[in-house]
Every structure is written in structure tokens, then in C-alpha cells.
Scaffold this active site. Structure first.
Site, PDB file in Angstrom:
ATOM      1  N   SER A  70       0.857  -1.336  -0.147  1.00 11.50           N
ATOM      2  CA  SER A  70      -0.063   0.116  -0.131  1.00 11.50           C
ATOM      3  C   SER A  70       0.739   1.192   0.041  1.00 11.50           C
ATOM      4  O   SER A  70       1.614   1.525  -1.053  1.00 11.50           O
ATOM      5  CB  SER A  70      -1.074  -0.039   1.198  1.00 11.50           C
ATOM      6  OG  SER A  70      -2.027   0.739   1.108  1.00 11.50           O
TER       7      SER A  70
ATOM      8  N   ASP B 153      -8.192  -5.493  -6.227  1.00 20.83           N
ATOM      9  CA  ASP B 153      -7.866  -4.136  -5.612  1.00 20.83           C
ATOM     10  C   ASP B 153      -8.708  -2.822  -6.034  1.00 20.83           C
ATOM     11  O   ASP B 153      -8.342  -2.730  -7.302  1.00 20.83           O
ATOM     12  CB  ASP B 153      -6.272  -3.929  -5.285  1.00 20.83           C
ATOM     13  CG  ASP B 153      -6.016  -2.900  -4.345  1.00 20.83           C
ATOM     14  OD1 ASP B 153      -6.842  -2.046  -4.013  1.00 20.83           O
ATOM     15  OD2 ASP B 153      -4.886  -3.158  -3.705  1.00 20.83           O
TER      16      ASP B 153
ATOM     17  N   HIS C   4      -7.820  -4.800  -1.584  1.00 19.86           N
ATOM     18  CA  HIS C   4      -6.668  -4.262  -1.085  1.00 19.86           C
ATOM     19  C   HIS C   4      -5.940  -5.205  -0.083  1.00 19.86           C
ATOM     20  O   HIS C   4      -4.819  -5.201   0.014  1.00 19.86           O
ATOM     21  CB  HIS C   4      -6.827  -3.076  -0.781  1.00 19.86           C
ATOM     22  CG  HIS C   4      -5.521  -2.183  -0.148  1.00 19.86           C
ATOM     23  ND1 HIS C   4      -4.837  -1.899  -1.210  1.00 19.86           N
ATOM     24  CD2 HIS C   4      -5.252  -1.556   0.809  1.00 19.86           C
ATOM     25  CE1 HIS C   4      -3.860  -1.259  -0.723  1.00 19.86           C
ATOM     26  NE2 HIS C   4      -4.092  -1.010   0.439  1.00 19.86           N
TER      27      HIS C   4
END
Length: 339
Positions: free
Chosen positions: A130, A285, A314
């Protein structure tokens, strides 16, 4: 709880935004031992709201990030509550006066830690999930001769417009709570933090995750509402609102070319990354769709596009939520490190 991390004193640190914070601090934790050649180094930055504890699921004996083989450094991002943040910086740079921090600022500070504290000149690999992936791309573009490998997963080199809009929802939820008081709150803006959890719930996991009821079947919640309260509201309630807003700004303004090295030339910044790269988006995602990663890989000289085949959205990339995804990522990191 005893403090299990260390502090690197940055002194007065000048941020890209033009503010210089005195006694600036970078919190970090290391695993393993730096070898004599100082060439067994892995840098593994943190993610939005996460602290070094939240990265530890990917480290262990027999894993790619094996502390018996590698010296692993987890630097905490500015704004995460351990490194300098709105919540722990003395006046006058506290709360809503804390600087707008870029990923460039973070990686510049991390580079100082690696070189000044440890005398490291060569890094074997930089990896992260991320916003950790955002910092990984920055490492590759800012210090292209320093590392052999990069492995950003479920993240991007630049915040997309769609991703930016999602984060506007997160920020608005926090600021809508009257208790927030324009960042000068005296008590926790609990309604705002709970609302952020609800905003996130529709984005962090995929449509298929919910269709297949994995909140109940895999995570063991009693109902959808139980999941929204127990997992999502519970995730954000312990966190500081100003810290979350600082990191959201960092995320929204993520761009590996927004600095004096590349002057906004995004393709040039991607093209400058010399490290062999495995770019690993989550197949489902919603923040960082695989198409964005394909665009990045197309402009990188030595990169492979390796989507994570997962319906966990995600959260395929962390924080260790789904064992199958952990195994996939770990196996790919092993393959990259062996190359």
C-alpha cells in the site's frame, strides 16, 4: 508495554512543503543482523495508519524476509504516531500545524537512517504494501543505484484520480464530527473515526469478498453489522484523527516525480528505476487496480507485472489477513531474492 523500537534523531528536518520541524524523529525496528559486508539489507516501510508491528506478519524464519539471513529495517512513516506526527510533536508544529508530508520526505529521512546510522551503501531489496509500496517506488527512483530489487505490492507510484476521490471521503468523514474542532480536539472524534471505518469497509475488500460472505466464513464475524463494528470501526477507533489526515495527505500527493530530480516527469521517474522489480497488484484491489500497475511496468526498464490472484481486494496485500495471499506474496519475494 516496553518499547520495542528505536528512534533515529533527524535534528531539524526540512520538509518539501517548506516547514522545518526541530527535533524530528524517525522510529524504526530492525530484525536480524547486519553482516560484515553490509549487503544483506531489506528495507520494509509501513503503510497508511500502520506501525512497524503491523508489518511483522511478513517476517519470520523460513520466509523470504528471514531474520536469520537478512537485516530487515522497518522505518515508521511520518504521521503514524511513532515517528514525528501531529499527535507527538511539541508546539508549535503539533496537531493541525504539522507539515504536509510527502513520500519523498519519508524516503529522504529513511535514507539518512540507513546511511548515517548503519553505514549501509547497498540494499538488497525494498518492499512494502500500500503506502509502503508508494515508498518502495520512491526508493527506486530517488536512489536508483542503491538497491538490487524492489517489490511494491498493492500500491502505486502515483496516487490515481479515483484513489484521490476515495480519500476525500475518508477525510470528510473525520472532519464532519463536531468533536474534531478543526484539528484542535480535546476529546477523540469517535463518531468521525467510526465513520471512517464504514467508508473504508466498502473499499478495502472486493465485491466478491462480500458476495461470498468471507466476513462471516473466513473471519468469523456474526453478521455484516458485526463485521462493520468489530473489524472496521475497531480498526480506526484507536488511531489519532490528525495523524490519519496527515497520512491521507501523503497518500493523495504520492508521486515519484514530484521533486527536483524529475520535476513532474512521471515516465522519466519510472524509467530511472534500475532495480529489478516485481510489481504485485491485488487482482481485485479497488484502490490500486492491476491496470495502473501495468502502466507503471510498461515504463520501467526491468519490471515484471505479477497480480496477486485474490478476492480479498486491497487486503490481499496485508496485514497478513488471508494465509493464501501471504503465501503467494512470500513465494514471489523468495523468487525475486533468489534471482
Amino acid at each position: 508495554m516496553t518499547q520495542d523500537y528505536e528512534i533515529f534523531e533527524l535534528g531539524t528536518f526540512k520538509f518539501q512543503c517548506g516547514l522545518a520541524v526541530p527535533d524530528c524523529k524517525l522510529a524504526y525496528k530492525t530484525f536480524g543482523t547486519l553482516n560484515a559486508a553490509k549487503d544483506n539489507v531489506i528495507v520494509y516501510p509501513t503503510w497508511y495508519s500502520g506501525q512497524h508491528y503491523d508489518n511483522e506478519w511478513l517476517i519470520g524464519p523460513g520466509m523470504a524476509l528471514d531474520p536469520e539471513k537478512y537485516f530487515i529495517i522497518i522505518p515508521n512513516m511520518f504521521g503514524n504516531g511513532l515517528s514525528s506526527s501531529p499527535s507527538n510533536t511539541p508546539e508549535p508544529y503539533n496537531a493541525d500545524r504539522f507539515p504536509n508530508v510527502t513520500a519523498y520526505d519519508n524516503v529522504k529521512a529513511q535514507h539518512r537512517l540507513v546511511t548515517e546510522k548503519f553505514g549501509i551503501e547497498k540494499i538488497r531489496m525494498v518492499t512494502g504494501w500500500s503506502m509502503g509500496a508508494l515508498q518502495t517506488f520512491h526508493w527506486g527512483a530517488m536512489y536508483p543505484d542503491m538497491m538490487d530489487l524492489i517489490a511494491p505490492f498493492c500500491g502505486s507510484a502515483k496516487c490515481s484520480r479515483h484513489n484521490y476521490v476515495f480519500l476525500e471521503g475518508v477525510k470528510a468523514a473525520l472532519r464532519a464530527d463536531a468533536a474534531w474542532e478543526n484539528g484542535r480536539y480535546t476529546s477523540k472524534p469517535e463518531k468521525g473515526l467510526r465513520a471512517v471505518g464504514r467508508v473504508y469497509a466498502g473499499w478495502g475488500l472486493s465485491q466478491t469478498f462480500y458476495r461470498e460472505e468471507l466476513d462471516l466464513k473466513a473471519l468469523g464475524y456474526a453478521s455484516l453489522e458485526d463485521f462493520l463494528i468489530g473489524f472496521w470501526e475497531g480498526f480506526f477507533l484507536p488511531k489519532d484523527a490528525n495523524n490519519l489526515l496527515t497520512m491521507a495527505w501523503t497518500w493523495q500527493n504520492g508521486d515519484i516525480s514530484a521533486n527536483e530530480l524529475y520535476n513532474g516527469d512521471y515516465k522519466a521517474a519510472l524509467g530511472a528505476i534500475k532495480a529489478k522489480a516485481y510489481v504485485m497488484p491485488g487482482q481485485t484491489d479497488l484502490y490500486f487496480p492491476p491496470e495502473d500497475s501495468q502502466n507503471e511496468v510498461a515504463n520501467m526498464p526491468n519490471a515484471a507485472f505479477i497480480p496477486v490472484p485474490s478476492i480479498w481486494g486491497h487486503f490481499a496485500g496485508g496485514p497478513g489477513t488471508n494465509p493464501e495471499d501471504v503465501k503467494f506474496i512470500d513465494d514471489k519475494l523468495k523468487e525475486l531474492l533468489a534471482s
